[in-house]
Design a protein around this motif. Structure first.
Motif, PDB file in Angstrom:
ATOM      1  N   THR A  41       0.827  -1.204   0.000  1.00 57.52           N
ATOM      2  CA  THR A  41       0.000   0.000   0.000  1.00 57.52           C
ATOM      3  C   THR A  41       0.861   1.254   0.000  1.00 57.52           C
ATOM      4  O   THR A  41       0.597   2.193  -0.740  1.00 57.52           O
ATOM      5  CB  THR A  41      -0.928   0.015   1.231  1.00 57.52           C
ATOM      6  N   PHE A  42       1.900   1.278   0.813  1.00 57.79           N
ATOM      7  CA  PHE A  42       2.681   2.486   1.032  1.00 57.79           C
ATOM      8  C   PHE A  42       3.973   2.543   0.223  1.00 57.79           C
ATOM      9  O   PHE A  42       4.753   3.470   0.403  1.00 57.79           O
ATOM     10  CB  PHE A  42       3.024   2.620   2.519  1.00 57.79           C
ATOM     11  N   SER A  43       4.234   1.580  -0.650  1.00 62.15           N
ATOM     12  CA  SER A  43       5.493   1.594  -1.401  1.00 62.15           C
ATOM     13  C   SER A  43       5.332   0.947  -2.762  1.00 62.15           C
ATOM     14  O   SER A  43       4.468   0.089  -2.961  1.00 62.15           O
ATOM     15  CB  SER A  43       6.594   0.879  -0.616  1.00 62.15           C
ATOM     16  N   ARG A  44       6.178   1.398  -3.680  1.00 58.98           N
ATOM     17  CA  ARG A  44       6.249   0.812  -5.020  1.00 58.98           C
ATOM     18  C   ARG A  44       7.697   0.897  -5.498  1.00 58.98           C
ATOM     19  O   ARG A  44       8.456   1.790  -5.100  1.00 58.98           O
ATOM     20  CB  ARG A  44       5.399   1.573  -6.032  1.00 58.98           C
ATOM     21  N   THR A  45       8.067  -0.018  -6.371  1.00 55.71           N
ATOM     22  CA  THR A  45       9.364   0.038  -7.018  1.00 55.71           C
ATOM     23  C   THR A  45       9.175   0.634  -8.400  1.00 55.71           C
ATOM     24  O   THR A  45       8.292   0.217  -9.150  1.00 55.71           O
ATOM     25  CB  THR A  45       9.973  -1.371  -7.135  1.00 55.71           C
ATOM     26  N   VAL A  46       9.985   1.656  -8.712  1.00 50.99           N
ATOM     27  CA  VAL A  46       9.887   2.323 -10.009  1.00 50.99           C
ATOM     28  C   VAL A  46      11.255   2.299 -10.678  1.00 50.99           C
ATOM     29  O   VAL A  46      12.284   2.131 -10.024  1.00 50.99           O
ATOM     30  CB  VAL A  46       9.386   3.785  -9.865  1.00 50.99           C
ATOM     31  N   SER A 152      -4.458  11.278  11.981  1.00 53.67           N
ATOM     32  CA  SER A 152      -4.421   9.852  11.651  1.00 53.67           C
ATOM     33  C   SER A 152      -3.721   9.641  10.317  1.00 53.67           C
ATOM     34  O   SER A 152      -3.748  10.496   9.433  1.00 53.67           O
ATOM     35  CB  SER A 152      -5.836   9.272  11.602  1.00 53.67           C
ATOM     36  N   THR A 153      -3.090   8.488  10.184  1.00 54.75           N
ATOM     37  CA  THR A 153      -2.438   8.109   8.935  1.00 54.75           C
ATOM     38  C   THR A 153      -3.492   7.574   7.975  1.00 54.75           C
ATOM     39  O   THR A 153      -4.320   6.748   8.359  1.00 54.75           O
ATOM     40  CB  THR A 153      -1.375   7.024   9.192  1.00 54.75           C
ATOM     41  N   VAL A 154      -3.456   8.052   6.755  1.00 54.18           N
ATOM     42  CA  VAL A 154      -4.394   7.588   5.732  1.00 54.18           C
ATOM     43  C   VAL A 154      -3.997   6.168   5.345  1.00 54.18           C
ATOM     44  O   VAL A 154      -2.838   5.907   5.013  1.00 54.18           O
ATOM     45  CB  VAL A 154      -4.359   8.524   4.503  1.00 54.18           C
ATOM     46  N   THR A 155      -4.955   5.249   5.382  1.00 52.10           N
ATOM     47  CA  THR A 155      -4.670   3.849   5.054  1.00 52.10           C
ATOM     48  C   THR A 155      -5.434   3.376   3.816  1.00 52.10           C
ATOM     49  O   THR A 155      -5.368   2.201   3.475  1.00 52.10           O
ATOM     50  CB  THR A 155      -5.016   2.935   6.237  1.00 52.10           C
ATOM     51  N   ASP A 156      -6.130   4.271   3.133  1.00 52.06           N
ATOM     52  CA  ASP A 156      -6.928   3.909   1.964  1.00 52.06           C
ATOM     53  C   ASP A 156      -6.017   3.505   0.802  1.00 52.06           C
ATOM     54  O   ASP A 156      -5.257   4.322   0.277  1.00 52.06           O
ATOM     55  CB  ASP A 156      -7.805   5.097   1.569  1.00 52.06           C
ATOM     56  N   ALA A 157      -6.098   2.240   0.403  1.00 53.63           N
ATOM     57  CA  ALA A 157      -5.222   1.725  -0.659  1.00 53.63           C
ATOM     58  C   ALA A 157      -5.462   2.431  -1.984  1.00 53.63           C
ATOM     59  O   ALA A 157      -4.522   2.644  -2.755  1.00 53.63           O
ATOM     60  CB  ALA A 157      -5.423   0.221  -0.810  1.00 53.63           C
ATOM     61  N   ASP A 158      -6.711   2.824  -2.275  1.00 52.74           N
ATOM     62  CA  ASP A 158      -7.008   3.518  -3.538  1.00 52.74           C
ATOM     63  C   ASP A 158      -6.336   4.885  -3.600  1.00 52.74           C
ATOM     64  O   ASP A 158      -5.908   5.321  -4.658  1.00 52.74           O
ATOM     65  CB  ASP A 158      -8.518   3.677  -3.732  1.00 52.74           C
ATOM     66  N   PHE A 159      -6.257   5.575  -2.469  1.00 55.43           N
ATOM     67  CA  PHE A 159      -5.574   6.870  -2.416  1.00 55.43           C
ATOM     68  C   PHE A 159      -4.114   6.725  -2.861  1.00 55.43           C
ATOM     69  O   PHE A 159      -3.621   7.473  -3.703  1.00 55.43           O
ATOM     70  CB  PHE A 159      -5.648   7.423  -0.986  1.00 55.43           C
ATOM     71  N   TYR A 160      -3.421   5.725  -2.313  1.00 54.12           N
ATOM     72  CA  TYR A 160      -2.013   5.515  -2.656  1.00 54.12           C
ATOM     73  C   TYR A 160      -1.853   4.994  -4.084  1.00 54.12           C
ATOM     74  O   TYR A 160      -0.910   5.351  -4.775  1.00 54.12           O
ATOM     75  CB  TYR A 160      -1.356   4.574  -1.640  1.00 54.12           C
ATOM     76  N   ARG A 162      -3.725   5.784  -6.636  1.00 56.78           N
ATOM     77  CA  ARG A 162      -3.843   6.956  -7.519  1.00 56.78           C
ATOM     78  C   ARG A 162      -2.575   7.805  -7.479  1.00 56.78           C
ATOM     79  O   ARG A 162      -2.137   8.327  -8.499  1.00 56.78           O
ATOM     80  CB  ARG A 162      -5.070   7.786  -7.119  1.00 56.78           C
ATOM     81  N   PHE A 163      -1.974   7.933  -6.280  1.00 57.97           N
ATOM     82  CA  PHE A 163      -0.728   8.691  -6.175  1.00 57.97           C
ATOM     83  C   PHE A 163       0.357   8.065  -7.049  1.00 57.97           C
ATOM     84  O   PHE A 163       1.034   8.761  -7.812  1.00 57.97           O
ATOM     85  CB  PHE A 163      -0.260   8.760  -4.716  1.00 57.97           C
ATOM     86  N   PHE A 164       0.539   6.753  -6.931  1.00 60.98           N
ATOM     87  CA  PHE A 164       1.602   6.089  -7.693  1.00 60.98           C
ATOM     88  C   PHE A 164       1.320   6.094  -9.197  1.00 60.98           C
ATOM     89  O   PHE A 164       2.244   6.175  -9.999  1.00 60.98           O
ATOM     90  CB  PHE A 164       1.827   4.671  -7.175  1.00 60.98           C
ATOM     91  N   GLN A 165       0.046   6.035  -9.594  1.00 56.06           N
ATOM     92  CA  GLN A 165      -0.275   6.136 -11.020  1.00 56.06           C
ATOM     93  C   GLN A 165       0.118   7.503 -11.559  1.00 56.06           C
ATOM     94  O   GLN A 165       0.672   7.621 -12.649  1.00 56.06           O
ATOM     95  CB  GLN A 165      -1.775   5.898 -11.248  1.00 56.06           C
ATOM     96  N   ARG A 166      -0.167   8.531 -10.783  1.00 57.48           N
ATOM     97  CA  ARG A 166       0.184   9.896 -11.209  1.00 57.48           C
ATOM     98  C   ARG A 166       1.706  10.065 -11.229  1.00 57.48           C
ATOM     99  O   ARG A 166       2.252  10.709 -12.115  1.00 57.48           O
ATOM    100  CB  ARG A 166      -0.459  10.891 -10.254  1.00 57.48           C
ATOM    101  N   LEU A 167       2.398   9.490 -10.248  1.00 58.60           N
ATOM    102  CA  LEU A 167       3.856   9.592 -10.183  1.00 58.60           C
ATOM    103  C   LEU A 167       4.492   8.985 -11.438  1.00 58.60           C
ATOM    104  O   LEU A 167       5.464   9.527 -11.962  1.00 58.60           O
ATOM    105  CB  LEU A 167       4.361   8.878  -8.926  1.00 58.60           C
ATOM    106  N   GLN A 168       3.936   7.885 -11.938  1.00 55.49           N
ATOM    107  CA  GLN A 168       4.481   7.241 -13.137  1.00 55.49           C
ATOM    108  C   GLN A 168       4.504   8.202 -14.332  1.00 55.49           C
ATOM    109  O   GLN A 168       5.391   8.135 -15.174  1.00 55.49           O
ATOM    110  CB  GLN A 168       3.657   5.995 -13.498  1.00 55.49           C
ATOM    111  N   GLN A 169       3.538   9.117 -14.386  1.00 61.09           N
ATOM    112  CA  GLN A 169       3.464  10.064 -15.499  1.00 61.09           C
ATOM    113  C   GLN A 169       4.611  11.062 -15.485  1.00 61.09           C
ATOM    114  O   GLN A 169       4.947  11.631 -16.512  1.00 61.09           O
ATOM    115  CB  GLN A 169       2.134  10.815 -15.473  1.00 61.09           C
TER     116      GLN A 169
END
Length: 195
Positions: A41-46, A152-160, A162-169
């Motif tokens: 949820t909180f990490s991706r390899t790019v 509180s820490t956001v734990t919504d997997a969809d939020f993250y 969307r963040f990583f999809q945008r980061l790829q751009q």
């Protein structure tokens, strides 16, 4: 001897039950429910270097209206403010870390949502009156201040996601891509001397 051991075990078990009954609230604590599972949820390899990944993260935040508080080749921090109701204020803070992983980068992101409420406190002033001493009189003004009421820490997997999809751009195009295959042109035939 055996009866003595059994009784000491029984005493220990009953003591543990009593302690667990008293500490039942701690067992329900959010901290104890935290699981270090293998989800991403909180990490991706790019692809690319950490500096390029953090720059892509900075651009991702800027594209969504975040104010950048910190940015370098290893970390980015940005925040965005919201006001869902007149007396409520929310702030979303994103912290991104970029770490090398071979010829790729591991990007970690964590979002914290802080909630503030507007607290009003009336002000009063004291007026000195000769023989009577001082008299406190309320004035019509209020001192308004925002007070943090939740975090509180956001734990919504969809939020993250969307963040990583945008980061790829915003990641740079892969310069190491193999060139497109070209077909060699046939060799020109040597001219023959007809004569």
């Amino acid at each position: 001897m055996r009866a003595c051991r059994l009784s000491s075990v029984a005493v220990a078990l009953s003591g543990a039950l009593i302690l667990s009954a008293c500490g039942g609230r701690a067992a329900d604590s959010t901290l104890l429910r935290e699981s270090f599972d293998s989800g991403d949820t909180f990490s991706r390899t790019v692809d690319g270097r950490p500096g390029d990944a953090c720059e892509a993260a900075r651009r991702t935040l800027l594209s969504q209206g975040y104010a950048i508080a910190r940015s370098d080749a290893a970390q980015v921090e940005g925040n965005k403010n919201f006001q869902p109701r007149e007396d409520d204020h929310e702030q979303l803070v994103l912290r991104i870390s970029c770490a090398p992983r071979g010829n790729q980068t591991l990007v970690f992101v964590s979002a914290v949502q802080d909630r503030y409420a507007l607290k009003k406190s009336p002000t009063s002033a004291s007026v000195g009156v000769g023989a009577l001493g001082s008299v406190s009189l309320p004035f019509g003004s209020n001192d308004d201040s925002l007070v943090k009421v939740a975090s509180s820490t956001v734990t919504d997997a969809d939020f993250y996601r969307r963040f990583f999809q945008r980061l790829q751009q915003y990641l740079p195009a892969d310069a190491a891509a193999p060139p497109a295959a070209t077909t060699p042109e046939p060799a020109a035939a040597a001219p023959t001397d007809q004569g």
